[in-house]
Design a protein around this motif. Structure first.
Motif, PDB file in Angstrom:
ATOM      1  N   LEU A 339      42.499  18.103  70.456  1.00  0.00           N
ATOM      2  CA  LEU A 339      42.845  19.531  70.435  1.00  0.00           C
ATOM      3  C   LEU A 339      41.619  20.387  70.734  1.00  0.00           C
ATOM      4  CD1 LEU A 339      45.198  19.744  67.309  1.00  0.00           C
ATOM      5  CD2 LEU A 339      45.856  20.128  69.694  1.00  0.00           C
ATOM      6  N   GLU A 340      40.488  20.028  70.138  1.00  0.00           N
ATOM      7  CA  GLU A 340      39.262  20.782  70.401  1.00  0.00           C
ATOM      8  C   GLU A 340      38.890  20.727  71.877  1.00  0.00           C
ATOM      9  OE1 GLU A 340      34.509  20.694  69.210  1.00  0.00           O
ATOM     10  OE2 GLU A 340      35.960  19.570  67.999  1.00  0.00           O
ATOM     11  N   LEU A 341      39.002  19.554  72.489  1.00  0.00           N
ATOM     12  CA  LEU A 341      38.667  19.419  73.904  1.00  0.00           C
ATOM     13  C   LEU A 341      39.594  20.266  74.771  1.00  0.00           C
ATOM     14  CD1 LEU A 341      37.944  15.593  74.166  1.00  0.00           C
ATOM     15  CD2 LEU A 341      36.285  17.455  74.267  1.00  0.00           C
ATOM     16  N   GLU A 342      40.883  20.301  74.447  1.00  0.00           N
ATOM     17  CA  GLU A 342      41.802  21.117  75.263  1.00  0.00           C
ATOM     18  C   GLU A 342      41.481  22.603  75.128  1.00  0.00           C
ATOM     19  OE1 GLU A 342      46.504  22.155  76.039  1.00  0.00           O
ATOM     20  OE2 GLU A 342      45.961  20.282  75.031  1.00  0.00           O
ATOM     21  N   ARG A 357      39.976  25.722  64.637  1.00  0.00           N
ATOM     22  CA  ARG A 357      41.397  25.789  64.978  1.00  0.00           C
ATOM     23  C   ARG A 357      41.974  24.394  65.130  1.00  0.00           C
ATOM     24  NH1 ARG A 357      44.022  27.964  70.668  1.00  0.00           N
ATOM     25  NH2 ARG A 357      46.191  27.491  70.114  1.00  0.00           N
ATOM     26  N   ALA A 358      41.227  23.479  65.717  1.00  0.00           N
ATOM     27  CA  ALA A 358      41.719  22.115  65.902  1.00  0.00           C
ATOM     28  C   ALA A 358      42.005  21.453  64.562  1.00  0.00           C
ATOM     29  CB  ALA A 358      40.697  21.298  66.696  1.00  0.00           C
ATOM     30  N   ASP A 363      46.244  19.586  60.988  1.00  0.00           N
ATOM     31  CA  ASP A 363      46.891  19.498  59.673  1.00  0.00           C
ATOM     32  C   ASP A 363      48.328  20.006  59.740  1.00  0.00           C
ATOM     33  OD1 ASP A 363      44.668  18.408  58.483  1.00  0.00           O
ATOM     34  OD2 ASP A 363      43.883  20.320  57.745  1.00  0.00           O
ATOM     35  N   ALA A 364      48.555  21.075  60.517  1.00  0.00           N
ATOM     36  CA  ALA A 364      49.912  21.607  60.667  1.00  0.00           C
ATOM     37  C   ALA A 364      50.822  20.595  61.358  1.00  0.00           C
ATOM     38  CB  ALA A 364      49.875  22.912  61.465  1.00  0.00           C
ATOM     39  N   PHE A 365      50.288  19.907  62.366  1.00  0.00           N
ATOM     40  CA  PHE A 365      51.072  18.872  63.041  1.00  0.00           C
ATOM     41  C   PHE A 365      51.423  17.757  62.067  1.00  0.00           C
ATOM     42  CE2 PHE A 365      51.167  14.748  65.171  1.00  0.00           C
ATOM     43  CZ  PHE A 365      52.174  14.956  66.099  1.00  0.00           C
ATOM     44  N   MET A 366      50.452  17.318  61.284  1.00  0.00           N
ATOM     45  CA  MET A 366      50.705  16.245  60.335  1.00  0.00           C
ATOM     46  C   MET A 366      51.777  16.660  59.326  1.00  0.00           C
ATOM     47  SD  MET A 366      48.602  14.071  61.532  1.00  0.00           S
ATOM     48  CE  MET A 366      48.721  12.769  60.323  1.00  0.00           C
ATOM     49  N   ALA A 367      51.729  17.918  58.888  1.00  0.00           N
ATOM     50  CA  ALA A 367      52.715  18.397  57.918  1.00  0.00           C
ATOM     51  C   ALA A 367      54.121  18.417  58.506  1.00  0.00           C
ATOM     52  CB  ALA A 367      52.330  19.804  57.443  1.00  0.00           C
ATOM     53  N   GLY A 368      54.248  18.501  59.829  1.00  0.00           N
ATOM     54  CA  GLY A 368      55.554  18.544  60.469  1.00  0.00           C
ATOM     55  C   GLY A 368      56.144  17.183  60.782  1.00  0.00           C
ATOM     56  N   LEU A 369      55.411  16.096  60.528  1.00  0.00           N
ATOM     57  CA  LEU A 369      55.923  14.766  60.858  1.00  0.00           C
ATOM     58  C   LEU A 369      57.193  14.395  60.086  1.00  0.00           C
ATOM     59  CD1 LEU A 369      52.643  12.667  61.268  1.00  0.00           C
ATOM     60  CD2 LEU A 369      54.154  13.578  63.037  1.00  0.00           C
ATOM     61  N   PRO A 370      57.317  14.715  58.786  1.00  0.00           N
ATOM     62  CA  PRO A 370      58.586  14.411  58.101  1.00  0.00           C
ATOM     63  C   PRO A 370      59.789  15.104  58.745  1.00  0.00           C
ATOM     64  CG  PRO A 370      56.863  14.842  56.502  1.00  0.00           C
ATOM     65  CD  PRO A 370      56.300  15.205  57.839  1.00  0.00           C
ATOM     66  N   GLN A 371      59.595  16.339  59.223  1.00  0.00           N
ATOM     67  CA  GLN A 371      60.693  17.041  59.883  1.00  0.00           C
ATOM     68  C   GLN A 371      61.084  16.338  61.188  1.00  0.00           C
ATOM     69  OE1 GLN A 371      59.795  21.038  61.068  1.00  0.00           O
ATOM     70  NE2 GLN A 371      61.919  21.553  61.533  1.00  0.00           N
ATOM     71  N   LYS A 417      54.258  23.670  70.737  1.00  0.00           N
ATOM     72  CA  LYS A 417      54.392  24.891  69.930  1.00  0.00           C
ATOM     73  C   LYS A 417      53.063  25.295  69.293  1.00  0.00           C
ATOM     74  CE  LYS A 417      57.726  23.478  67.296  1.00  0.00           C
ATOM     75  NZ  LYS A 417      58.746  23.508  66.209  1.00  0.00           N
ATOM     76  N   LEU A 418      52.171  24.322  69.072  1.00  0.00           N
ATOM     77  CA  LEU A 418      50.859  24.635  68.509  1.00  0.00           C
ATOM     78  C   LEU A 418      49.888  25.185  69.550  1.00  0.00           C
ATOM     79  CD1 LEU A 418      50.330  21.550  66.168  1.00  0.00           C
ATOM     80  CD2 LEU A 418      50.719  23.913  65.462  1.00  0.00           C
ATOM     81  N   GLY A 419      50.318  25.237  70.813  1.00  0.00           N
ATOM     82  CA  GLY A 419      49.448  25.777  71.863  1.00  0.00           C
ATOM     83  C   GLY A 419      48.573  24.724  72.519  1.00  0.00           C
TER      84      GLY A 419
END
Length: 549
Positions: A339-342, A357-358, A363-371, A417-419
């Motif tokens: 993410l940092e590289l992008e 930001r990365a 962390d936000a991506f990891m939190a969305g894995l159960p969904q 969605k995270l950009g």
């Protein structure tokens, strides 16, 4: 050709003339240094026993005449070597023309091309010096190349063109040439000023620094400093080169095939530098995300979501928990780095904000894995209910390409969605290569989506698919047309793909194009070409074929 009455050769030169400077350096090699006399035309005048004066204006004829004064000084007596020397002088004439294009270019594109062409000629000249030994005897080639290298160094110093980068042999021999007694009066500060003054103020190379292309950042570490081991040796500050005793890296001349590959590698490097400078003007070329790392990251996420199916063989309940916990840590670390590289690819990106930001978005991506896991379980159930050939849920998870494609899409869509569209697109295209199903990571797909068979399905970036939708092979949810910005470019990000309602069935080969709406419960028959909205519950089919016997 002896000089009558002890009269030496007279060199008359027009302002800032390459030919005159080359002839003057040739006179230095012949032991007859002379400062050119200013005149309207460049010419070499020689006293002749039978004629009052012999006037020469053609460059090669001047060198041949001076070599006749001092046989064997400028050209070899061996016919083959002499032909090689004269061939290199022909390359120098080509380089002169290319250098003129560099100094006259009126736009960045022309300057890039001119620099590429000049570098191509100079690298051929550089390779011709390979077999001359560590400290070769200076000859006509050096007298011809030295003023050209001197001009290129002036442009490098004042305008950061990096024309001389990699021309170690040529620079070293030019430096030896200018160290000879009498050479410093030919290419001095006055001559440097005359050369720079004659550059057109309208040329790109003369633009203010903030408007001029800067190649240094695109070169990265190779361009800082330009010549790290070079120190000035004489009062002339313009040309600074390696000492002849300094080691000069060079390819092994014994392998001509390798030499050809070096030529190709250098051409590719120059094209790459130009391309990078256009994409990242005024800054160091950033690192790109790694496609292989992102693909491994996708595999790790799939394994963490379904460890029994896609984790290591032989996992039981306890070892599966340990595997998932360890894999999640690996995912977060790798995702943060990518993410940092992008985000560092953005024009105004700064290292510290991108890194923060990365970490946050990883962390936000990891939190969305159960969904993602919950949503995908609805897809698996829809496949089990919709395909009579499916014998178990595990079979669907392991074997169905449509289910594999939707799972990877949901993972990629979360990143989108995270950009992070580049990471998401890498994942989507990898999934496409595995399943034959092309889903843009921007597409929004509701729960319980079943793509049956799936080969050739295409779902565009702005498509929206409701819940409990079934799609068969060769279906396209695409755009009908692309809006233009009025200047020939496409308007990006505009809604241009279909909206598919809940409980819709789309049969094989249907093409649904444009921002149209397919109402809830509609059925779209196979092979339909559809560009108009469809009301809820409607059935759209082709005309029935007739049978003639």
């Amino acid at each position: 050709m002896p000089c009558a009455r002890g009269q030496g050769p007279r060199l008359i030169a027009s302002r800032d003339c390459l030919t005159a400077q080359r002839a003057a350096l040739a006179l230095v090699l012949c032991g007859r240094p002379a400062k050119p006399v200013v005149g309207p035309h460049t010419e070499l005048r020689l006293a002749d026993p039978f004629r009052q004066d012999l006037v020469l204006r053609e460059p090669l004829a001047m060198l041949a005449a001076l070599d006749a004064l001092c046989p064997g000084t400028l050209f070899s007596t061996d016919p083959e070597l002499r032909a090689g020397q004269q061939g290199l002088i022909g390359h120098a004439a080509d380089a002169d023309a290319r250098l003129a294009e560099v100094t006259k270019a009126r736009n960045h594109r022309d300057l890039d091309i001119a620099i590429h062409l000049l570098r191509d000629v100079m690298l051929r000249i550089e390779r011709s010096f390979d077999n001359r030994g560590a400290a070769p005897v200076l000859d006509a080639r050096d007298a011809v190349i030295a003023p050209l290298i001197w001009r290129m160094m002036l442009l490098d110093r004042h305008y950061c063109t990096y024309l001389c980068l990699g021309l170690d042999r040529s620079m070293a021999l030019a430096g030896r040439m200018l160290d000879l007694p009498g050479a410093d009066v030919v290419l001095d500060d006055l001559a440097a000023g005359e050369f720079l003054d004659q550059l057109s103020p309208e040329a790109v190379i003369r633009l203010p620094e903030d408007r001029r292309p800067d190649w240094a950042p695109a070169l990265g570490p190779a361009g800082r400093p330009q010549y790290p081991s070079i120190r000035p040796r004489r009062k002339n500050p313009i040309l600074t080169v390696r000492k002849s005793s300094d080691p000069v890296s060079q390819p092994n001349p014994s392998n001509s095939d390798d030499g050809q590959l070096d030529v190709i590698a250098e051409k590719l490097r120059l094209i790459r530098i130009t391309s990078q400078q256009r994409r990242y003007p005024g800054r160091t070329t950033p690192r790109l995300p790694s496609r292989s790392v992102v693909i491994r990251l996708l595999s790790n996420v799939v394994g963490a979501l379904y460890p029994r199916h896609f984790g290591p063989a032989g996992l039981n309940a306890q070892t599966a928990d340990i595997f998932v916990a360890q894999t999640l840590r690996t995912i977060r670390q790798r995702l943060t780095e990518q993410l940092e590289l992008e985000w560092l690819l953005q024009p105004d990106a700064e290292q510290l904000p991108c890194r923060r930001r990365a970490r946050t978005d990883a962390d936000a991506f990891m939190a969305g894995l159960p969904q993602i896991r919950d949503l995908h379980d609805t897809d698996i159930n829809a496949a089990f209910q919709g395909d009579p050939s499916a014998k178990s849920l595990d079979e669907i998870v392991l074997c169905f390409p449509g289910i594999a494609a939707i799972l990877r899409h949901r993972i990629a869509h979360s990143l989108y969605k995270l950009g992070a569209p580049m990471l998401a697109r890498i994942m989507a295209e990898h999934s496409h290569s595995l399943s034959g199903i092309d889903i843009h990571p921007g597409a929004k797909i509701g729960p319980a989506c079943f793509i049956d068979h799936g080969t050739g399905v295409v779902i565009g970036e702005t498509a929206v698919i409701g819940r409990n939708v079934r799609i068969y092979q060769q279906v396209t949810l695409g755009a009908k047309r692309f809006e233009s910005d009025g200047e020939g470019g496409l308007v990006k990000g505009q809604p241009r793909h279909p909206l598919v309602g809940d409980d819709v069935v789309i049969y094989a080969g249907a093409n649904i194009l444009g921002r149209i709406e397919i109402g809830k419960g509609a059925v779209i028959g196979g092979g339909v070409w559809l560009t108009d909205s469809v009301p809820p519950g409607a059935v759209v089919t082709q005309a029935k074929p007739s049978l003639n016997t």
